[in-house]
Scaffold this motif. Structure first.
Motif, PDB file in Angstrom:
ATOM      1  N   SER A   5      -3.824   7.841   4.510  1.00  0.00           N
ATOM      2  CA  SER A   5      -4.510   6.582   4.940  1.00  0.00           C
ATOM      3  C   SER A   5      -3.527   5.470   5.543  1.00  0.00           C
ATOM      4  O   SER A   5      -4.098   4.931   6.514  1.00  0.00           O
ATOM      5  CB  SER A   5      -5.044   5.886   3.628  1.00  0.00           C
ATOM      6  OG  SER A   5      -6.148   6.619   2.766  1.00  0.00           O
ATOM      7  N   PRO A  11       1.868   4.530  -4.464  1.00  0.00           N
ATOM      8  CA  PRO A  11       1.832   5.694  -5.222  1.00  0.00           C
ATOM      9  C   PRO A  11       3.203   5.966  -6.113  1.00  0.00           C
ATOM     10  O   PRO A  11       3.213   6.350  -7.361  1.00  0.00           O
ATOM     11  CB  PRO A  11       1.642   6.737  -4.213  1.00  0.00           C
ATOM     12  CG  PRO A  11       1.136   6.251  -3.302  1.00  0.00           C
ATOM     13  CD  PRO A  11       1.538   4.602  -3.438  1.00  0.00           C
ATOM     14  N   LEU A  22       0.967  -1.046   0.087  1.00  0.00           N
ATOM     15  CA  LEU A  22      -0.014   0.003   0.064  1.00  0.00           C
ATOM     16  C   LEU A  22       0.943   1.262  -0.229  1.00  0.00           C
ATOM     17  O   LEU A  22       0.562   2.044  -0.744  1.00  0.00           O
ATOM     18  CB  LEU A  22      -1.031  -0.060   1.216  1.00  0.00           C
ATOM     19  CG  LEU A  22      -2.097  -0.959   1.021  1.00  0.00           C
ATOM     20  CD1 LEU A  22      -2.863  -1.007   2.528  1.00  0.00           C
ATOM     21  CD2 LEU A  22      -2.958  -0.825   0.061  1.00  0.00           C
ATOM     22  N   GLU A  23       1.995   1.291   0.939  1.00  0.00           N
ATOM     23  CA  GLU A  23       2.795   2.585   0.701  1.00  0.00           C
ATOM     24  C   GLU A  23       3.689   2.636  -0.430  1.00  0.00           C
ATOM     25  O   GLU A  23       4.135   3.713  -0.646  1.00  0.00           O
ATOM     26  CB  GLU A  23       3.537   2.476   1.877  1.00  0.00           C
ATOM     27  CG  GLU A  23       4.877   1.302   2.273  1.00  0.00           C
ATOM     28  CD  GLU A  23       5.494   1.503   3.548  1.00  0.00           C
ATOM     29  OE1 GLU A  23       4.862   2.371   4.354  1.00  0.00           O
ATOM     30  OE2 GLU A  23       6.301   0.742   3.918  1.00  0.00           O
ATOM     31  N   TRP A  71      -7.960  -4.540  -0.559  1.00  0.00           N
ATOM     32  CA  TRP A  71      -7.378  -2.953  -0.792  1.00  0.00           C
ATOM     33  C   TRP A  71      -5.929  -3.136  -1.479  1.00  0.00           C
ATOM     34  O   TRP A  71      -5.663  -2.605  -2.494  1.00  0.00           O
ATOM     35  CB  TRP A  71      -7.258  -2.247   0.431  1.00  0.00           C
ATOM     36  CG  TRP A  71      -6.632  -0.715   0.123  1.00  0.00           C
ATOM     37  CD1 TRP A  71      -6.632  -0.026  -0.571  1.00  0.00           C
ATOM     38  CD2 TRP A  71      -6.503   0.057   1.657  1.00  0.00           C
ATOM     39  NE1 TRP A  71      -6.035   1.158  -0.442  1.00  0.00           N
ATOM     40  CE2 TRP A  71      -5.873   1.100   0.997  1.00  0.00           C
ATOM     41  CE3 TRP A  71      -6.527  -0.287   2.950  1.00  0.00           C
ATOM     42  CZ2 TRP A  71      -5.518   2.189   1.850  1.00  0.00           C
ATOM     43  CZ3 TRP A  71      -6.028   0.793   3.776  1.00  0.00           C
ATOM     44  CH2 TRP A  71      -5.804   2.318   3.189  1.00  0.00           C
ATOM     45  N   ASP A 121      -5.006  -2.425  -5.337  1.00  0.00           N
ATOM     46  CA  ASP A 121      -3.753  -1.570  -5.688  1.00  0.00           C
ATOM     47  C   ASP A 121      -3.209  -2.375  -6.952  1.00  0.00           C
ATOM     48  O   ASP A 121      -2.713  -1.780  -8.224  1.00  0.00           O
ATOM     49  CB  ASP A 121      -2.965  -1.297  -4.705  1.00  0.00           C
ATOM     50  CG  ASP A 121      -3.186   0.074  -4.015  1.00  0.00           C
ATOM     51  OD1 ASP A 121      -4.330   0.589  -3.917  1.00  0.00           O
ATOM     52  OD2 ASP A 121      -2.417   0.266  -3.109  1.00  0.00           O
ATOM     53  N   ASP A 177      -9.065   6.218  -1.633  1.00  0.00           N
ATOM     54  CA  ASP A 177      -8.516   6.246  -0.391  1.00  0.00           C
ATOM     55  C   ASP A 177      -9.558   7.307   0.436  1.00  0.00           C
ATOM     56  O   ASP A 177      -9.276   7.136   1.633  1.00  0.00           O
ATOM     57  CB  ASP A 177      -6.968   6.729  -0.564  1.00  0.00           C
ATOM     58  CG  ASP A 177      -6.036   5.732  -0.513  1.00  0.00           C
ATOM     59  OD1 ASP A 177      -5.174   5.741   0.212  1.00  0.00           O
ATOM     60  OD2 ASP A 177      -6.108   4.782  -1.362  1.00  0.00           O
ATOM     61  N   ARG A 191      -2.666   8.754   0.301  1.00  0.00           N
ATOM     62  CA  ARG A 191      -2.452   7.304   0.791  1.00  0.00           C
ATOM     63  C   ARG A 191      -1.506   7.512   1.883  1.00  0.00           C
ATOM     64  O   ARG A 191      -1.598   6.607   2.703  1.00  0.00           O
ATOM     65  CB  ARG A 191      -1.350   6.681  -0.320  1.00  0.00           C
ATOM     66  CG  ARG A 191      -0.931   5.198  -0.214  1.00  0.00           C
ATOM     67  CD  ARG A 191      -2.169   4.381   0.505  1.00  0.00           C
ATOM     68  NE  ARG A 191      -3.209   4.183  -0.458  1.00  0.00           N
ATOM     69  CZ  ARG A 191      -3.275   3.040  -1.394  1.00  0.00           C
ATOM     70  NH1 ARG A 191      -2.188   2.215  -1.653  1.00  0.00           N
ATOM     71  NH2 ARG A 191      -4.176   2.948  -2.333  1.00  0.00           N
ATOM     72  N   PHE A 207      -2.324  11.584  -4.927  1.00  0.00           N
ATOM     73  CA  PHE A 207      -2.425  10.110  -4.494  1.00  0.00           C
ATOM     74  C   PHE A 207      -1.455  10.043  -3.410  1.00  0.00           C
ATOM     75  O   PHE A 207      -1.843   9.300  -2.324  1.00  0.00           O
ATOM     76  CB  PHE A 207      -2.318   9.249  -5.543  1.00  0.00           C
ATOM     77  CG  PHE A 207      -2.436   7.783  -5.553  1.00  0.00           C
ATOM     78  CD1 PHE A 207      -3.496   7.275  -4.466  1.00  0.00           C
ATOM     79  CD2 PHE A 207      -1.744   7.073  -6.114  1.00  0.00           C
ATOM     80  CE1 PHE A 207      -3.310   5.966  -4.331  1.00  0.00           C
ATOM     81  CE2 PHE A 207      -1.760   5.526  -5.881  1.00  0.00           C
ATOM     82  CZ  PHE A 207      -2.635   5.092  -4.891  1.00  0.00           C
TER      83      PHE A 207
END
Length: 174
Positions: free
Chosen positions: A104, A16, A12-13, A139, A143, A53, A101, A97
């Motif tokens: 988030s 972007p 997730l990190e 999630w 992505d 997000d 993110r 984004f």
């Protein structure tokens, strides 16, 4: 692999930065094209991720973990990016984004999710009862799915130019 919050955050990190590295500075032919009628281009995909997000993943996780008796998720507007992204450039969306993110992920970490929390459930408007671990797993895969979609959109710009090699290029046959 079993669900792991730490391993999920690893993906997730990075999303972007991965998308920015793949698309920043490219000619518009790469980023403005789509796969045909009723399909998205790179700009649309990034706008969709921003909207998700802001209104979906972390909001639903927080609802599942809340003390509220009502665990019903709001309907997610999969097409909100068309209105929300108007007047922005791809570079602006990529920066947005990254910002949303990061926020988030910070919110996710502050939830201090335990193993017991992962079994807690919310009520999805289509699927019914879903667990927090299912939501968070989705999630991550969401992505990865959109990273693959962006790669596919871009690859298809050279579909005809590959000639007979298309037989070996699965990305062009999807």
């Amino acid at each position: 692999m079993n669900f792991s919050l730490d391993k999920s955050i690893e993906i997730l990190e990075r999303t972007p930065a991965v998308i920015a590295a793949l698309t920043t500075g490219l000619s518009p032919e790469w980023t403005d094209s789509n796969e045909g009628a009723d399909t998205w281009n790179v700009f649309d995909v990034v706008g969709h991720l921003v909207h998700g997000d802001r209104t979906d993943w972390i909001v639903r996780a927080e609802l599942i973990l809340s003390d509220s008796d009502n665990k019903a998720f709001s309907q997610f507007d999969r097409f909100a990016q068309f209105e929300n992204s108007k007047g922005k450039t791809l570079l602006q969306l990529l920066d947005e984004f990254k910002t949303v993110r990061t926020a988030s992920i910070d919110r996710l970490r502050k939830l201090q999710i335990t193993g017991d929390d992962l079994a807690k459930t919310g009520l999805h408007p289509t699927f019914g009862r879903v667990s927090l671990s299912q939501l968070l797993s989705t999630w991550v895969v969401h992505d990865l799915d959109h990273i693959a979609q962006i790669s596919r959109i871009m690859a298809k710009q050279y579909k005809e130019q590959t000639g007979p090699w298309i037989e070996f290029l699965k990305i062009l046959r999807q």
